[in-house]
Scaffold this motif. Structure first.
Motif, PDB file in Angstrom:
ATOM      1  N   CYS A  41       4.695   1.261  -0.624  1.00  0.00           N
ATOM      2  CA  CYS A  41       4.854   1.930  -1.905  1.00  0.00           C
ATOM      3  C   CYS A  41       5.023   3.439  -1.673  1.00  0.00           C
ATOM      4  CB  CYS A  41       3.644   1.578  -2.775  1.00  0.00           C
ATOM      5  SG  CYS A  41       3.857   1.899  -4.539  1.00  0.00           S
ATOM      6  N   CYS A  42       4.341   4.264  -2.447  1.00  0.00           N
ATOM      7  CA  CYS A  42       4.511   5.715  -2.392  1.00  0.00           C
ATOM      8  C   CYS A  42       4.339   6.249  -0.972  1.00  0.00           C
ATOM      9  CB  CYS A  42       3.497   6.385  -3.304  1.00  0.00           C
ATOM     10  SG  CYS A  42       3.646   5.909  -5.030  1.00  0.00           S
ATOM     11  N   GLY A  43       5.226   7.131  -0.577  1.00  0.00           N
ATOM     12  CA  GLY A  43       5.190   7.694   0.766  1.00  0.00           C
ATOM     13  C   GLY A  43       6.037   6.914   1.752  1.00  0.00           C
ATOM     14  N   ASN A  44       6.608   5.795   1.296  1.00  0.00           N
ATOM     15  CA  ASN A  44       7.441   4.989   2.186  1.00  0.00           C
ATOM     16  C   ASN A  44       8.707   5.747   2.589  1.00  0.00           C
ATOM     17  OD1 ASN A  44       8.380   2.770   3.634  1.00  0.00           O
ATOM     18  ND2 ASN A  44       9.328   1.839   1.843  1.00  0.00           N
ATOM     19  N   SER A  45       9.278   5.336   3.701  1.00  0.00           N
ATOM     20  CA  SER A  45      10.547   5.866   4.184  1.00  0.00           C
ATOM     21  C   SER A  45      11.257   4.736   4.909  1.00  0.00           C
ATOM     22  CB  SER A  45      10.335   7.047   5.136  1.00  0.00           C
ATOM     23  OG  SER A  45       9.704   6.597   6.337  1.00  0.00           O
ATOM     24  N   SER A  46      12.515   4.939   5.215  1.00  0.00           N
ATOM     25  CA  SER A  46      13.250   3.915   5.947  1.00  0.00           C
ATOM     26  C   SER A  46      12.645   3.675   7.323  1.00  0.00           C
ATOM     27  CB  SER A  46      14.732   4.302   6.067  1.00  0.00           C
ATOM     28  OG  SER A  46      14.873   5.591   6.634  1.00  0.00           O
ATOM     29  N   GLU A  47      12.068   4.705   7.930  1.00  0.00           N
ATOM     30  CA  GLU A  47      11.456   4.545   9.248  1.00  0.00           C
ATOM     31  C   GLU A  47      10.230   3.634   9.175  1.00  0.00           C
ATOM     32  OE1 GLU A  47      10.181   7.322  13.058  1.00  0.00           O
ATOM     33  OE2 GLU A  47       9.878   8.109  11.026  1.00  0.00           O
ATOM     34  N   TYR A  48       9.395   3.838   8.182  1.00  0.00           N
ATOM     35  CA  TYR A  48       8.244   2.954   8.001  1.00  0.00           C
ATOM     36  C   TYR A  48       8.698   1.514   7.753  1.00  0.00           C
ATOM     37  CZ  TYR A  48       4.742   6.734   7.428  1.00  0.00           C
ATOM     38  OH  TYR A  48       3.883   7.792   7.610  1.00  0.00           O
ATOM     39  N   THR A  49       9.706   1.351   6.896  1.00  0.00           N
ATOM     40  CA  THR A  49      10.180   0.004   6.565  1.00  0.00           C
ATOM     41  C   THR A  49      10.732  -0.687   7.799  1.00  0.00           C
ATOM     42  OG1 THR A  49      10.657   0.622   4.267  1.00  0.00           O
ATOM     43  CG2 THR A  49      11.807  -1.303   5.136  1.00  0.00           C
ATOM     44  N   PRO A  69       0.825  -1.210   0.000  1.00  0.00           N
ATOM     45  CA  PRO A  69       0.000   0.000   0.000  1.00  0.00           C
ATOM     46  C   PRO A  69       0.858   1.258   0.000  1.00  0.00           C
ATOM     47  CG  PRO A  69       0.192  -0.845   2.215  1.00  0.00           C
ATOM     48  CD  PRO A  69       0.896  -1.834   1.327  1.00  0.00           C
ATOM     49  N   VAL A  70       0.211   2.381  -0.308  1.00  0.00           N
ATOM     50  CA  VAL A  70       0.860   3.673  -0.099  1.00  0.00           C
ATOM     51  C   VAL A  70       0.851   3.969   1.393  1.00  0.00           C
ATOM     52  CG1 VAL A  70       0.225   4.554  -2.370  1.00  0.00           C
ATOM     53  CG2 VAL A  70      -1.296   4.964  -0.425  1.00  0.00           C
ATOM     54  N   CYS A  71       1.709   4.869   1.806  1.00  0.00           N
ATOM     55  CA  CYS A  71       1.826   5.188   3.237  1.00  0.00           C
ATOM     56  C   CYS A  71       1.039   6.445   3.581  1.00  0.00           C
ATOM     57  CB  CYS A  71       3.291   5.332   3.622  1.00  0.00           C
ATOM     58  SG  CYS A  71       4.220   3.806   3.417  1.00  0.00           S
TER      59      CYS A  71
END
Length: 348
Positions: free
Chosen positions: A293-301, A236-238
């Motif tokens: 997907c879109c809006g992801n960042s290393s923190e989310y990952t 999904p997008v973040c």
């Protein structure tokens, strides 16, 4: 030797895939919103390599070559069609380099092509030609598998899959579709059925990506899990989409009422609780190919990796608010106790 995609699934593993390069480079000021073409691969390759390394550090187990929207049609939009092979090969080689250094998989990447028209034979032929050359470049540059993603129609998704099967030298295909604000593909096909058909056609993994945030994507995952056997995908997008605004394209600014897509979405970013909801839902439903997907960042990952029971190096830097003076349970000086209370107790 790095374990391959199919072997990981045979061993019951869940694969975490960090995507979202386009929006992250828009945020960092190296990519133009609107055109959404990954020129940064040519102009600042060191930044792309750094982002690959950053996402792996955060927990991504795949380095996805930044060739999304790097196809001939998009390159022509910005007047750089002559650079299409250069961009693709450079991106693939960079991703291969990082994957080799980090013992991760490397994936080639195909994306939707705005030229495509299911009722126009010439447009279909040109779309097939663009998929073909990108698949050949990915194979020649050592991809471990090839992604085809963000297709609104089953027809276009099937064309990408056919190109991977025909020109990919046996590389596994992961094909995902992007739901619009409707509950089916553009052909009116339920996503569970589309997923099953793609897998019957030879996709190693099929699923959905982009457009929708966790809350409005999860229902499709349940539908696909019921319809399909084997691994399914969800990315999904973040952004916190809702039943009233199920895709990022129709999220609106809370003050002006204007559409936020694509450069004014910050106010709709997912909370970490939303990412946790997604990860837990994937575990419960049985999704094995999981990403953002879109809006992801290393923190989310990193947060998603932890939810999935993985232990990337970045977990060393996991939040610990017990060490922050406002939220510590320890004794503070009289002065800092006053500061703490001033933050926590606003004036009426």
């Amino acid at each position: 030797m790095t374990k391959g995609l199919l072997q990981r699934f045979d061993d019951g593993e869940t694969l975490l895939v960090g995507e979202g390069y386009l929006f992250e480079f828009i945020r960092r000021g190296y990519l133009k919103s609107g055109a959404l073409v990954p020129e940064v691969v040519i102009e600042h390759p060191e930044l792309v390599q750094n982002m690959h390394e950053e996402f792996v550090h955060a927990g991504s187990e795949v380095v996805v070559a930044f060739t999304y929207y790097g196809h001939r049609y998009k390159m022509n939009v910005i007047g750089r069609e002559d650079d299409v092979e250069k961009l693709n090969r450079n991106s693939l080689r960079m991703a291969r380099k990082v994957a080799n250094a980090t013992d991760t998989l490397m994936a080639g990447d195909l994306s939707n092509i705005a030229l495509f028209d299911p009722n126009n034979a010439e447009a279909i032929e040109m779309t097939q030609a663009m998929f073909k050359e990108q698949v050949i470049w990915a194979k020649e540059e050592g991809a471990d598998y090839i992604i085809g993603e963000t297709f609104n129609s089953f027809h276009e998704a099937s064309l990408a899959l056919e190109a991977i099967k025909q020109y990919g030298g046996g590389l596994p295909a992961v094909v995902t579709m992007a739901p619009t604000s409707k509950k089916t593909t553009l052909e009116g096909m339920p996503f569970g059925e589309a997923c099953r058909k793609l897998k019957d056609m030879g996709a190693a993994v099929a699923g959905v990506n982009c457009s929708r945030g966790p809350r409005t994507m999860v229902p499709f995952l349940k539908e696909m899990r019921q319809a399909c056997t084997g691994p399914i995908a969800a990315l999904p997008v973040c952004y916190a989409t809702t039943p009233e605004a199920p895709t990022i394209q129709i999220l609106k600014d809370r003050n002006s009422g204007k559409f936020c897509f694509a450069s004014n979405l910050a106010q709709h970013h997912c909370s970490m609780d939303e990412i946790e909801y997604f990860g837990q839902s994937c575990k419960e439903i049985g999704v094995k190919y999981i990403g953002l997907c879109c809006g992801n960042s290393s923190e989310y990952t990193r947060h998603l990796a932890e939810i999935l029971g993985k232990s990337p190096p970045s977990l060393r830097y996991k939040e610990d608010m017990s060490k922050h003076f406002i939220f510590t349970g320890g004794k503070l000086s009289d002065y800092y106790e006053t500061v703490k209370q001033a933050y926590l107790n606003p004036d009426d």
